[in-house]
Design an enzyme around this catalytic site. Structure first.
Site, PDB file in Angstrom:
ATOM      1  N   HIS A 144      18.832  -5.685 -37.734  1.00  0.00           N
ATOM      2  CA  HIS A 144      19.682  -6.871 -37.939  1.00  0.00           C
ATOM      3  C   HIS A 144      20.099  -7.574 -36.638  1.00  0.00           C
ATOM      4  O   HIS A 144      21.264  -7.930 -36.444  1.00  0.00           O
ATOM      5  CB  HIS A 144      20.931  -6.489 -38.730  1.00  0.00           C
ATOM      6  N   GLU A 163      19.741  -9.609 -49.757  1.00  0.00           N
ATOM      7  CA  GLU A 163      19.393 -10.167 -48.459  1.00  0.00           C
ATOM      8  C   GLU A 163      18.082 -10.954 -48.541  1.00  0.00           C
ATOM      9  O   GLU A 163      17.006 -10.458 -48.218  1.00  0.00           O
ATOM     10  CB  GLU A 163      19.284  -9.035 -47.427  1.00  0.00           C
ATOM     11  N   HIS A 214      24.793 -10.830 -45.284  1.00  0.00           N
ATOM     12  CA  HIS A 214      24.856  -9.425 -45.680  1.00  0.00           C
ATOM     13  C   HIS A 214      26.103  -9.127 -46.522  1.00  0.00           C
ATOM     14  O   HIS A 214      26.731  -8.077 -46.363  1.00  0.00           O
ATOM     15  CB  HIS A 214      24.847  -8.543 -44.431  1.00  0.00           C
ATOM     16  N   ARG A 224      14.708  -4.331 -40.212  1.00  0.00           N
ATOM     17  CA  ARG A 224      14.363  -3.370 -39.163  1.00  0.00           C
ATOM     18  C   ARG A 224      13.061  -3.748 -38.478  1.00  0.00           C
ATOM     19  O   ARG A 224      12.053  -4.007 -39.148  1.00  0.00           O
ATOM     20  CB  ARG A 224      14.244  -1.965 -39.760  1.00  0.00           C
ATOM     21  N   ASP A 247      16.862   0.272 -50.878  1.00  0.00           N
ATOM     22  CA  ASP A 247      17.026  -0.381 -49.578  1.00  0.00           C
ATOM     23  C   ASP A 247      15.666  -0.996 -49.241  1.00  0.00           C
ATOM     24  O   ASP A 247      15.144  -0.846 -48.141  1.00  0.00           O
ATOM     25  CB  ASP A 247      17.450   0.630 -48.507  1.00  0.00           C
TER      26      ASP A 247
END
Length: 349
Positions: free
Chosen positions: A105, A313, A179, A80, A252
């Site tokens: 992304h 990721e 991803h 982000r 996350d």
């Protein structure tokens, strides 16, 4: 080793190519030239049963919107970017907003939604394919012409390697990742709650309510985010903390690697016996545990549900565009981008 291809005709009258790489052990990797999307990684369990260990849509057409980036190559910038803008060399660049007021992304038309050029190859040690893409200056709002080459490599010792390269004619942000959502149970028959995980990290980036790094690093010691030693993922799902709540009941977060262990990440499913070790020259990883998959997403194995997969990721941090002390994402003409992440699949001894 062998490679097969298959044409996929979508309902929007696009024709994609599905590539299948298979080694001599029966492990295989399937991917599309659209988005470089990995649709299948099939590996054996302790009993030799070969099953798919990544999530995929039931219908190929769903990859056109792909709001959760299943299996896709992500760029120009993975992660982000706050307020969909950044300041560079005396100029403010405005990017597309695709998550609230932020840029996620690479934006709505990032690398995950492009058709890549694919060149297969094979030698005695490995089989693979080079995926290439040109991203012109102004693409998505970013400066600089960028040439990208990503190589998918499958070896006979059940390693899947992703090798990333990029060059630019002007300084520009870039950090690439894949991803894929992993679930080592095979066929997503169970959630990842009982997957055992190890992460070579003592620091995570603190997130605000919109999942944007605040600029602060948090020590994971004696918290649910401490995976320096092996433990089940459900430990972070069931222990409520401020950061766990911010991420909708899981992870996350960007973990900065210590570089002290043989593997940056270790993952295993005790029931199937499958293991995954990740090594990389990236400085960190965003761990996402599918905490908020939209309801009704139809997977090949049934409808999506919470904690049905984990994303690993590996990347630098776009927070570096706004905050000090984060791994840099700027690419320059003098220093081409070259990063590699290795996914080594095995069995519990």
């Amino acid at each position: 080793m062998k490679m097969e291809t298959k044409e996929i005709l979508t309902q929007v009258e696009q024709t994609w190519t599905l590539y299948r790489l298979e080694n001599d052990q029966g492990m295989s990797v399937n991917f599309l030239n659209y988005g470089g999307i990995i649709t299948d990684i099939s590996v054996p369990d302790n009993d030799g049963q070969i099953e798919n260990v990544v999530l995929r849509f039931k219908n190929y057409e769903d990859y056109i919107s792909n709001p959760v980036f299943f299996g896709a190559l992500v760029g120009r910038v993975a992660g982000r970017i706050k307020e969909a803008s950044f300041y560079l060399n005396g100029q403010t660049y405005q990017l597309g907003k695709n998550e609230r007021s932020h840029h996620l992304h690479g934006g709505q038309e990032g690398f995950h939604s492009r058709v890549w050029n694919v060149t297969p190859y094979e030698n005695e040690q490995e089989i693979g394919a080079k995926l290439s893409l040109s991203s012109p200056a102004g693409d998505g709002g970013y400066p600089g012409n960028v040439e990208v080459e990503v190589t998918y490599i499958l070896t006979n010792d059940n390693r899947f390697i992703i090798d990333y390269k990029a060059e630019t004619d002007e300084v520009t942000p870039l950090t690439l990742t894949n991803h894929a959502y992993f679930n080592l149970s095979g066929g997503a028959k169970r959630t990842i709650d009982n997957h055992v995980c190890l992460i070579d990290s003592t620091k995570i980036a603190e997130l605000d309510e919109e999942l944007i790094p605040t600029g602060e690093w948090l020590d994971v010691n004696n918290t649910p985010f401490d995976f320096q030693n092996k433990k089940e993922l459900k430990n972070v799902f069931t222990n409520e903390t401020t950061q766990q709540k911010v991420a909708s009941g899981g992870m996350d977060h960007y973990f900065k690697f210590n570089g002290e262990k043989e593997s940056a990440i270790h993952l295993e499913d005790p029931e199937s016996g499958r293991t995954l070790d990740v090594t990389t020259d990236q400085p960190g990883v965003v761990i996402y545990t599918s905490n908020s998959l939209p309801e009704g997403i139809k997977l090949l194995e049934g409808e999506a549900r919470r904690h049905v997969g984990i994303c690993l990721e590996t990347q630098s941090s776009p927070a570096s565009l706004h905050e000090k002390g984060f791994p840099d994402v700027l690419l320059s003409p003098e220093n081409p981008y070259h990063k590699r992440t290795v996914f080594s699949f095995g069995k519990r001894r």
